[in-house]
Enzyme design. Structure first.
Site, PDB file in Angstrom:
ATOM      1  CG  ASP A  10      -1.895   1.228   1.286  1.00 10.77           C
ATOM      2  OD1 ASP A  10      -2.225   1.620   0.296  1.00 10.77           O
ATOM      3  OD2 ASP A  10      -1.792   1.798   2.397  1.00 10.77           O
ATOM      4  CB  SER A  11      -0.025   4.911  -0.310  1.00  7.99           C
ATOM      5  OG  SER A  11      -0.977   4.938   0.521  1.00  7.99           O
ATOM      6  CE1 TYR A  42       2.490   5.633  -3.367  1.00 13.20           C
ATOM      7  CE2 TYR A  42       1.137   3.712  -4.284  1.00 13.20           C
ATOM      8  CZ  TYR A  42       2.484   4.457  -3.804  1.00 13.20           C
ATOM      9  OH  TYR A  42       3.538   3.483  -3.584  1.00 13.20           O
ATOM     10  N   GLY A  43      -3.299   9.189  -3.441  1.00 11.41           N
ATOM     11  CA  GLY A  43      -4.691   9.372  -3.931  1.00 11.41           C
ATOM     12  C   GLY A  43      -4.699  10.665  -4.549  1.00 11.41           C
ATOM     13  CB  CYS A  73      -2.948   0.522  -2.591  1.00 10.17           C
ATOM     14  SG  CYS A  73      -3.280   2.257  -2.888  1.00 10.17           S
ATOM     15  CG  ASN A  74      -9.675   0.473  -2.469  1.00 12.12           C
ATOM     16  OD1 ASN A  74     -10.548  -0.049  -2.759  1.00 12.12           O
ATOM     17  ND2 ASN A  74      -9.131   0.205  -1.216  1.00 12.12           N
ATOM     18  CB  THR A  75      -5.214   4.937  -5.031  1.00 10.48           C
ATOM     19  OG1 THR A  75      -5.635   5.257  -4.116  1.00 10.48           O
ATOM     20  CG2 THR A  75      -4.886   6.102  -5.957  1.00 10.48           C
ATOM     21  CD  GLU A 152       0.056   6.561   6.303  1.00 13.19           C
ATOM     22  OE1 GLU A 152       1.180   6.605   6.930  1.00 13.19           O
ATOM     23  OE2 GLU A 152      -0.289   5.765   5.608  1.00 13.19           O
ATOM     24  CB  CYS A 184      -9.388   4.289   0.773  1.00 14.15           C
ATOM     25  SG  CYS A 184      -7.624   4.945   1.628  1.00 14.15           S
ATOM     26  CB  THR A 185      -6.522  -0.122   2.488  1.00 13.84           C
ATOM     27  OG1 THR A 185      -5.582   0.605   1.795  1.00 13.84           O
ATOM     28  CG2 THR A 185      -6.949  -1.415   1.447  1.00 13.84           C
ATOM     29  CG  HIS A 186      -4.947   4.777   4.519  1.00 14.76           C
ATOM     30  ND1 HIS A 186      -4.191   4.492   3.424  1.00 14.76           N
ATOM     31  CD2 HIS A 186      -3.713   5.461   5.347  1.00 14.76           C
ATOM     32  CE1 HIS A 186      -2.967   4.439   3.374  1.00 14.76           C
ATOM     33  NE2 HIS A 186      -2.558   5.186   4.476  1.00 14.76           N
TER      34      HIS A 186
HETATM   35  N1  DGL Z   1      -4.793   3.250   1.004  1.00 13.10           N
HETATM   36  C1  DGL Z   1      -4.745   3.784  -0.188  1.00 13.10           C
HETATM   37  C2  DGL Z   1      -5.999   3.335  -0.930  1.00 13.10           C
HETATM   38  O1  DGL Z   1      -6.460   2.304  -0.686  1.00 13.10           O
HETATM   39  C3  DGL Z   1      -4.070   4.958  -0.723  1.00 13.10           C
HETATM   40  C4  DGL Z   1      -4.396   6.074   0.057  1.00 13.10           C
HETATM   41  C5  DGL Z   1      -3.403   7.332  -0.417  1.00 13.10           C
HETATM   42  O2  DGL Z   1      -2.233   7.034  -0.268  1.00 13.10           O
HETATM   43  O3  DGL Z   1      -4.061   8.267  -0.675  1.00 13.10           O
HETATM   44  O4  DGL Z   1      -6.488   3.817  -1.700  1.00 13.10           O
END
Ligand code: DGL
Length: 264
Positions: A10-11, A42-43, A73-75, A152, A184-186
């Site tokens: 993931d990011s 990454y988003g 990571c969904n992105t 984070e 988003c996994t966050h």
């Molecule tokens: N956790 C990531 C996702 O699932 C990316 C979050 C990010 O880096 O912006 O999209």
């Protein structure tokens, strides 16, 4: 049988929500996790940049001889999964398909909300996939970029996260959706806050729990389960590991070893 590790990335810290779900269902598997903490988020990045970052990490995990790689990571799943699968021969699994399937299964009133990063929401991958299965569904998509730095930082509850959630989720609440995909996994790290904002009756779909079934099916297909007992979780980060370690231990129950800093 295959005792090589499963690669997950993931990011940043968010993909550990996927690692946690995997470790609970597949305790004998060793997992190598890469959090690109030097380059999170990454988003808000472009497609070509996200593809570049995702392929650098995939390459690193591939060199570590991972038997499958999970894009937690969904992105990166939305913008780079096809590209990665065209470049690497190792099986690569994203988190979007499973989240969509689970969301549709749980949904009863034909109204589904998708929360994600700006890049994921802009790609409209969720909207397209949901509509392809259930065209009558009203899909409300909402980018919630501030959820990522809150996660984070480990700042997931209290007045400020509640205010931010209320701002992002107002429209979704008003529409009365019964299912919200945390795209988003966050975001599962803010589950309590999101649930308090929307009400406990709203189903929250978490990528981590949703993807486990897909991983098990893939391991079955390639006869890839580990024959060892008690797999380890090894974490690698692209920036200093101390903040990552502090926060990681609070929600990924099995993570015990310190993260190691790497260059990609
Ligand atoms: N956790 C990531 C996702 O699932 C990316 C979050 C990010 O880096 O912006 O999209």
């Amino acid at each position: 049988m295959d005792n090589r590790p499963i690669g997950v990335f993931d990011s940043g810290i968010g993909g550990l929500t996927v690692v946690d779900a995997l470790a609970k269902s597949l305790p004998n598997e060793t997992i190598y996790y890469v959090g690109d903490t030097a380059r999170v988020p990454y988003g808000n990045k472009s497609k070509s940049r996200i593809q570049q970052y995702a392929s650098e990490i995939t390459n690193w995990l591939n060199k570590k001889d991972c038997k499958i790689i999970i894009v937690a990571c969904n992105t990166a799943s939305a913008l780079a999964l096809k590209y990665l699968s065209s470049v690497f021969s190792v099986p690569i699994i994203g988190v979007i398909e499973s989240g969509v399937k689970r969301g549709i299964r749980m949904n009863q009133n034909n109204k589904i909300a998708v929360l994600g990063t700006s890049a994921t929401i802009r790609s409209n991958v969720y909207g397209e996939k949901i509509k392809a299965v259930k065209p009558e569904t009203l899909v409300i998509s909402k980018a919630c970029p501030l959820f990522v730095p809150l996660a984070e930082e480990g700042w997931t509850e209290g007045k400020i996260p509640m205010q931010i959630a209320a701002h992002y989720l107002a429209n979704i609440k008003q529409e009365g959706v019964d299912t919200v995909i945390l795209g988003c996994t966050h975001y599962p790290l803010l589950k309590k806050t999101i649930s308090k904002t929307l009400g406990e009756k709203v189903n929250l779909v978490d990528s981590g729990n949703a993807v486990v079934k897909n991983v098990i099916l893939t391991l079955e297909k390639i006869n890839g389960f580990s024959s060892r007992k008690n797999g380890k979780i090894k974490c690698y980060v692209t920036d200093g590991p101390s903040l990552f370690d502090d926060i990681a231990s609070s929600f990924c129950l099995k993570k015990t070893e310190q993260a190691i800093q790497i260059e990609l």
